[in-house]
Design a protein around this motif. Structure first.
Motif, PDB file in Angstrom:
ATOM      1  N   SER A  98      13.134  87.194  -8.844  1.00  0.00           N
ATOM      2  CA  SER A  98      11.843  87.885  -8.606  1.00  0.00           C
ATOM      3  C   SER A  98      10.924  87.431  -9.682  1.00  0.00           C
ATOM      4  CB  SER A  98      12.320  89.398  -8.943  1.00  0.00           C
ATOM      5  OG  SER A  98      12.173  89.702 -10.184  1.00  0.00           O
ATOM      6  N   LEU A  99       9.503  87.611  -9.000  1.00  0.00           N
ATOM      7  CA  LEU A  99       8.276  87.082  -9.961  1.00  0.00           C
ATOM      8  C   LEU A  99       8.320  87.699 -11.436  1.00  0.00           C
ATOM      9  CD1 LEU A  99       6.014  85.545  -9.824  1.00  0.00           C
ATOM     10  CD2 LEU A  99       4.691  87.403  -8.714  1.00  0.00           C
ATOM     11  N   LEU A 100       8.852  89.115 -11.374  1.00  0.00           N
ATOM     12  CA  LEU A 100       8.710  89.727 -12.646  1.00  0.00           C
ATOM     13  C   LEU A 100       9.911  88.880 -13.570  1.00  0.00           C
ATOM     14  CD1 LEU A 100       8.009  93.579 -12.172  1.00  0.00           C
ATOM     15  CD2 LEU A 100       6.577  91.774 -13.458  1.00  0.00           C
ATOM     16  N   PHE A 103       8.629  85.838 -14.940  1.00  0.00           N
ATOM     17  CA  PHE A 103       7.642  86.196 -15.973  1.00  0.00           C
ATOM     18  C   PHE A 103       8.404  86.358 -17.304  1.00  0.00           C
ATOM     19  CE2 PHE A 103       4.179  85.945 -13.062  1.00  0.00           C
ATOM     20  CZ  PHE A 103       2.850  85.587 -13.925  1.00  0.00           C
ATOM     21  N   LYS A 104       9.496  87.323 -17.225  1.00  0.00           N
ATOM     22  CA  LYS A 104       9.965  87.821 -18.696  1.00  0.00           C
ATOM     23  C   LYS A 104      10.878  86.565 -19.022  1.00  0.00           C
ATOM     24  CE  LYS A 104      13.813  90.135 -17.751  1.00  0.00           C
ATOM     25  NZ  LYS A 104      14.730  91.375 -17.572  1.00  0.00           N
ATOM     26  N   ASP A 185      -0.174  96.206 -31.020  1.00  0.00           N
ATOM     27  CA  ASP A 185       0.720  95.237 -31.826  1.00  0.00           C
ATOM     28  C   ASP A 185       0.527  93.848 -31.067  1.00  0.00           C
ATOM     29  OD1 ASP A 185       2.644  93.780 -33.176  1.00  0.00           O
ATOM     30  OD2 ASP A 185       4.506  94.985 -32.117  1.00  0.00           O
ATOM     31  N   PRO A 186      -0.744  93.210 -31.632  1.00  0.00           N
ATOM     32  CA  PRO A 186      -1.070  92.025 -31.111  1.00  0.00           C
ATOM     33  C   PRO A 186       0.176  90.919 -30.875  1.00  0.00           C
ATOM     34  CG  PRO A 186      -2.727  92.912 -32.641  1.00  0.00           C
ATOM     35  CD  PRO A 186      -1.563  93.615 -32.649  1.00  0.00           C
ATOM     36  N   PHE A 187      -0.083  90.318 -29.900  1.00  0.00           N
ATOM     37  CA  PHE A 187       0.974  88.919 -29.727  1.00  0.00           C
ATOM     38  C   PHE A 187       2.429  89.308 -29.985  1.00  0.00           C
ATOM     39  CE2 PHE A 187       2.069  84.399 -30.335  1.00  0.00           C
ATOM     40  CZ  PHE A 187       1.662  84.027 -29.119  1.00  0.00           C
ATOM     41  N   SER A 188       2.837  90.490 -29.528  1.00  0.00           N
ATOM     42  CA  SER A 188       4.265  90.971 -29.446  1.00  0.00           C
ATOM     43  C   SER A 188       5.097  90.552 -28.602  1.00  0.00           C
ATOM     44  CB  SER A 188       4.389  92.202 -29.902  1.00  0.00           C
ATOM     45  OG  SER A 188       5.795  92.673 -29.869  1.00  0.00           O
ATOM     46  N   PRO A 189       5.973  89.510 -28.577  1.00  0.00           N
ATOM     47  CA  PRO A 189       6.846  89.081 -27.432  1.00  0.00           C
ATOM     48  C   PRO A 189       7.684  90.362 -26.824  1.00  0.00           C
ATOM     49  CG  PRO A 189       7.872  87.877 -29.174  1.00  0.00           C
ATOM     50  CD  PRO A 189       6.522  88.660 -29.775  1.00  0.00           C
ATOM     51  N   ILE A 196       7.057  94.166 -19.001  1.00  0.00           N
ATOM     52  CA  ILE A 196       7.688  93.672 -17.824  1.00  0.00           C
ATOM     53  C   ILE A 196       8.829  94.245 -17.284  1.00  0.00           C
ATOM     54  CG2 ILE A 196       8.938  91.393 -16.914  1.00  0.00           C
ATOM     55  CD1 ILE A 196       6.884  89.926 -18.755  1.00  0.00           C
ATOM     56  N   GLU A 197       9.591  94.852 -18.112  1.00  0.00           N
ATOM     57  CA  GLU A 197      10.967  95.570 -17.664  1.00  0.00           C
ATOM     58  C   GLU A 197      10.506  96.879 -17.020  1.00  0.00           C
ATOM     59  OE1 GLU A 197      13.364  95.361 -20.958  1.00  0.00           O
ATOM     60  OE2 GLU A 197      14.403  93.624 -20.520  1.00  0.00           O
TER      61      GLU A 197
END
Length: 206
Positions: A98-100, A103-104, A185-189, A196-197
Motif C-alpha cells: 500500500s502507499l502508506l 512510505f513507512k 521532536d524534530p527529525f525523529s524517525p 504513518i502507522e
C-alpha cells in the motif's frame, strides 16, 4: 537561534555525487563548505545576525559565488538533502505494498543510510527552521512544497493525477500529521513511523 540552543554538528555530506566527475565533486565540496560555515555562524552569532557576505567570506568565496549555489540565506537552511534519498527509497519499494506501507518502509530505508553526523545535522536544521522567527514564513512555503512532493509521489505510485482528490487528501493528511509534531521532536524517525502507522490503521484508536 543562539549558540547555546544549537548543536555543533556540521552539515551532512551529500551522497548524490558519490560517483560523479571531478567538476561535480568540486561543486559539492563548495556547497558543503557554504553550509558548514553558515551553520557555524548561525550557532555562534544567531541566524538574523549572520549575513550572506559573512558566510561567503567564511567559505572563502565571493557573494556572487554564494548565490550560484543558494538563492538566499534562508535557502541554506531550507535545502533538504534528504528529499532525493526519500524519493528513491519509495520508488524502490515493491509495488504490491500500500502507499502508506511504501512510505513507512522507505522512511526506515532512508534513515538507515544516514551517518550519525548526517542525522545530527538534519536534526539541527529542522530545529533551526522551527525556532527562528525570521524563517516561519519560509517554513509555511516548505510545508506546501512537501505536500506537493508527496502528491507527486502518490500520483506516480497509484497512476493517478497529482491533483486527484484522493491523492491530494492523502498528501495533505500525511504532511499535516508530520508537521503537527515537528516541534515536539524534530527529525525523529520513530515519530514519523508512529504517524504513518496511525494513519495506516485508519485512526481507529480514537
Amino acid at each position: 537561534m543562539s549558540a547555546e540552543t544549537a548543536s555543533a554538528t556540521p552539515p551532512a555530506p551529500a551522497k548524490a555525487v558519490a560517483g560523479g566527475g571531478l567538476r561535480e565533486r568540486k561543486k559539492e565540496r563548495t556547497r558543503r563548505t557554504i553550509r558548514t560555515e553558515a551553520f557555524r555562524l548561525f550557532r555562534e552569532q544567531g541566524y538574523a545576525e549572520t549575513t550572506v557576505e559573512q558566510i561567503a567570506a567564511a567559505a572563502e568565496i565571493s557573494p556572487s559565488t554564494f548565490f550560484r549555489y543558494f538563492p538566499s540565506k534562508e535557502q541554506v537552511a531550507l535545502a533538504d538533502d534528504l528529499d532525493p534519498l526519500m524519493i528513491a527509497a519509495i520508488e524502490a519499494q515493491p509495488k504490491d505494498l500500500s502507499l502508506l506501507a511504501a512510505f513507512k518502509q522507505a522512511t526506515l530505508a532512508a534513515f538507515a543510510t544516514l551517518t550519525a553526523e548526517e542525522f545530527a545535522f538534519e536534526k539541527e536544521r529542522v530545529e533551526l527552521l522551527y525556532s527562528v522567527p525570521e524563517l516561519r514564513g519560509a517554513v509555511a512555503q516548505e510545508v506546501q512544497r512537501n505536500l506537493l512532493m508527496v502528491a507527486e509521489i502518490a500520483a506516480r505510485w497509484t497512476g493517478r493525477a497529482p491533483d486527484d482528490f484522493e491523492v491530494l487528501a492523502f498528501a495533505g493528511a500525511l504532511t499535516g500529521a508530520m508537521t503537527a509534531f515537528i516541534d515536539r521532536d524534530p527529525f525523529s524517525p520513530e515519530q514519523i513511523i508512529r504517524v504513518i502507522e496511525f494513519l495506516e490503521a485508519g485512526m481507529s484508536s480514537l
